[in-house]
Design an enzyme around this catalytic site. Structure first.
Site, PDB file in Angstrom:
ATOM      1  N   PHE A   1       0.860  -1.185   0.000  1.00  0.00           N
ATOM      2  CA  PHE A   1       0.000   0.000   0.000  1.00  0.00           C
ATOM      3  C   PHE A   1       0.892   1.228   0.000  1.00  0.00           C
ATOM      4  CE2 PHE A   1      -2.470   3.466   1.738  1.00  0.00           C
ATOM      5  CZ  PHE A   1      -3.626   3.377   0.988  1.00  0.00           C
TER       6      PHE A   1
ATOM      7  N   ASP B   1       9.266   2.667   1.738  1.00  0.00           N
ATOM      8  CA  ASP B   1       8.107   3.435   2.181  1.00  0.00           C
ATOM      9  C   ASP B   1       7.968   3.233   3.698  1.00  0.00           C
ATOM     10  OD1 ASP B   1       5.578   4.291   2.932  1.00  0.00           O
ATOM     11  OD2 ASP B   1       4.571   3.526   1.144  1.00  0.00           O
TER      12      ASP B   1
ATOM     13  N   LYS C   1       2.741   9.599   8.342  1.00  0.00           N
ATOM     14  CA  LYS C   1       1.808   9.368   9.447  1.00  0.00           C
ATOM     15  C   LYS C   1       2.206   9.974  10.806  1.00  0.00           C
ATOM     16  CE  LYS C   1      -1.004   5.676   7.648  1.00  0.00           C
ATOM     17  NZ  LYS C   1      -0.629   5.022   6.392  1.00  0.00           N
TER      18      LYS C   1
HETATM   19  C1  LIG Z   1      -0.884   5.297   4.994  1.00  0.00           C
HETATM   20  C2  LIG Z   1       0.153   4.895   4.042  1.00  0.00           C
HETATM   21  C3  LIG Z   1       0.395   5.623   2.849  1.00  0.00           C
HETATM   22  C4  LIG Z   1      -0.477   6.758   2.418  1.00  0.00           C
HETATM   23  O1  LIG Z   1      -0.407   7.856   3.261  1.00  0.00           O
HETATM   24  P1  LIG Z   1      -1.506   9.017   3.126  1.00  0.00           P
HETATM   25  O2  LIG Z   1      -1.065  10.041   4.124  1.00  0.00           O
HETATM   26  O3  LIG Z   1      -2.844   8.421   3.418  1.00  0.00           O
HETATM   27  O4  LIG Z   1      -1.427   9.524   1.729  1.00  0.00           O
HETATM   28  C5  LIG Z   1       1.460   5.237   2.067  1.00  0.00           C
HETATM   29  N1  LIG Z   1       2.242   4.194   2.394  1.00  0.00           N
HETATM   30  C6  LIG Z   1       2.035   3.480   3.515  1.00  0.00           C
HETATM   31  C7  LIG Z   1       2.965   2.348   3.841  1.00  0.00           C
HETATM   32  C8  LIG Z   1       0.984   3.789   4.362  1.00  0.00           C
HETATM   33  O5  LIG Z   1       0.767   3.049   5.458  1.00  0.00           O
END
Ligand SMILES: *Cc1c(COP(=O)(O)O)cnc(C)c1O
Length: 398
Positions: free
Chosen positions: A137, A222, A251
């Site tokens: 994700f 990420d 986050k």
């Molecule tokens: C939550 C998340 C995203 C997206 O972040 P947003 O602030 O919602 O755009 C991207 N990568 C990972 C691993 C995430 O957990």
């Protein structure tokens, strides 16, 4: 009040979230969230790994209030003290040499894609493809959806942004098969959060790092969910003993104030030159004040140690429950305070509901795995409350 809000939401808000859980919160303190009807919940999800310091953290709130009274925004046309200082913090406490701020995780990943592409563009090398993993994700923008290895997020938005493909995780042969002379970067989560807390094999991660180095491919990690202490290290790649060329974070960086960051090695970061990338809000005085306050709390309150220690205790207690309920709990996974509890599929939804009814906030990934990502300052007492509620749910609700 909840009914009024629900009615407004139904009438005026785009229906991307469907039937939400029937609760609305008015305020919070530490792990506790207070609902409008007086119910008190324990926030074991931390706003999806965002509220690293819990709610209404006194020093954090004070830092924000001070900043609100002084200055919110000036634009990036001028130098910004907090922005420069937060970049310094991120760089000095990680393997990166430079940072850039934006407003969300998806936007940070977009920045990482752009940086990877421009890095090769400026070298005059024709590489632009990005490989990511199945079940990953990476966000909801068009490019991050193309990188997100979950068909249901992609289907409605085809044709997808070109140049992205996905491979099976933890299969090194698949990497070799997928890479072409156009591959610019491989992007991974070291612990796939959204799809149910799946940690990557350490050997695979290290092989991947070496393979990227040997083949002139950038490794992007990420860390949007795993970053800022979630795993007991500031960044998950420290747990794996690898250094990415680029990593992203968001986050928990702002503890609820929107901010994201792209962090990179000097050699890669220098590809961004004046005019190549930009942002209106990114790294403004307010969001970077939040980031600085998060860093201060992590340092002053030893939150990395606490996340590590409480994570171990939490998983140990969950594994205790697993021995007691081996048919119900199939797996306990994770690092630090990012934990997935995989359940027998038939009971997962009732366990999630049972926890919610016992005022424990979690999320249910893929209808199978309870994910917890509580504040990093959680105590053992609070963990015990969760374990008690979990046990009661397994005994009484299924
Ligand atoms: C939550 C998340 C995203 C997206 O972040 P947003 O602030 O919602 O755009 C991207 N990568 C990972 C691993 C995430 O957990």
């Amino acid at each position: 009040m909840l009914e009024e809000i629900k009615a407004l939401d139904k009438e005026y808000y785009m229906n991307t979230f469907g039937e939400r859980l029937p609760v609305t919160f008015t305020h919070g303190e530490g792990m506790k969230l207070y609902a409008d009807n007086g119910d008190v919940y324990y926030d074991f999800l931390g706003g999806i790994a965002v509220n690293a310091l819990g709610h209404s953290h006194p020093k954090f709130c004070e830092a924000l209030k001070n900043q609100v009274d002084k200055l919110l925004h000036t634009s990036s046309l001028y130098y910004i003290e907090n922005q420069a200082k937060l970049a310094e913090k991120l760089v000095r406490s990680s393997c990166a040499d430079k940072a850039f701020f934006c407003n969300s995780g998806a936007e940070a990943n977009e920045g990482a894609f752009k940086l990877a592409k421009i890095y090769f563009y400026k070298k005059g090398i024709d590489k632009y493809e990005i490989i990511s993993l199945d079940h990953s994700f990476h966000g909801r923008t068009l490019a991050t959806v193309a990188a997100t290895g979950q068909p249901h997020y992609q289907a409605p938005y085809k044709p997808l942004t070109p140049g992205f493909s996905q491979i099976k995780p933890n299969d090194f042969e698949a990497v070799k098969d997928a890479v072409t002379d156009k591959t610019a970067a491989i992007m991974v989560e070291l612990i796939q959060g959204e799809s149910g807390v799946h940690p990557m094999d350490i050997e695979y991660a290290r092989n991947l790092r070496q393979f990227c180095t040997d083949n002139g491919i950038l490794l992007i990690v990420d860390e949007v969910q795993t970053g800022m202490g979630r795993t007991g290290k500031l960044f998950a790649h420290e747990l794996y003993g690898i250094e990415p060329d680029i990593f992203t974070c968001a986050k928990a960086l702002g503890n609820g104030v929107p901010i994201g960051a792209v962090c990179a090695k000097a050699e890669v970061a220098k590809a961004f030159e004046p005019g190549d990338h930009g942002t209106t809000f990114g790294g403004n005085p307010l969001s970077t004040a939040a980031g600085l306050a998060v860093f201060s709390a992590i340092e002053e309150e030893n939150l990395l140690e606490n996340a590590d220690e409480m994570g171990k205790i939490f998983r140990k207690k969950l594994n205790g429950l697993k021995s007691e309920f081996p048919d119900e709990i199939l797996d306990v996974r994770g690092e630090g305070l990012l934990i997935g509890i995989e359940l027998k599929p038939e009971i997962a939804k009732s366990v999630f509901n049972g926890l919610h009814n016992r005022k424990m906030l979690t999320s249910l990934c893929k209808g199978l795995t309870i994910r917890v990502a509580p504040p990093l300052n959680i105590t053992e007492n609070e963990i015990d409350l969760f374990i008690k509620a979990f046990k009661a749910t397994l005994k009484e609700d299924i």
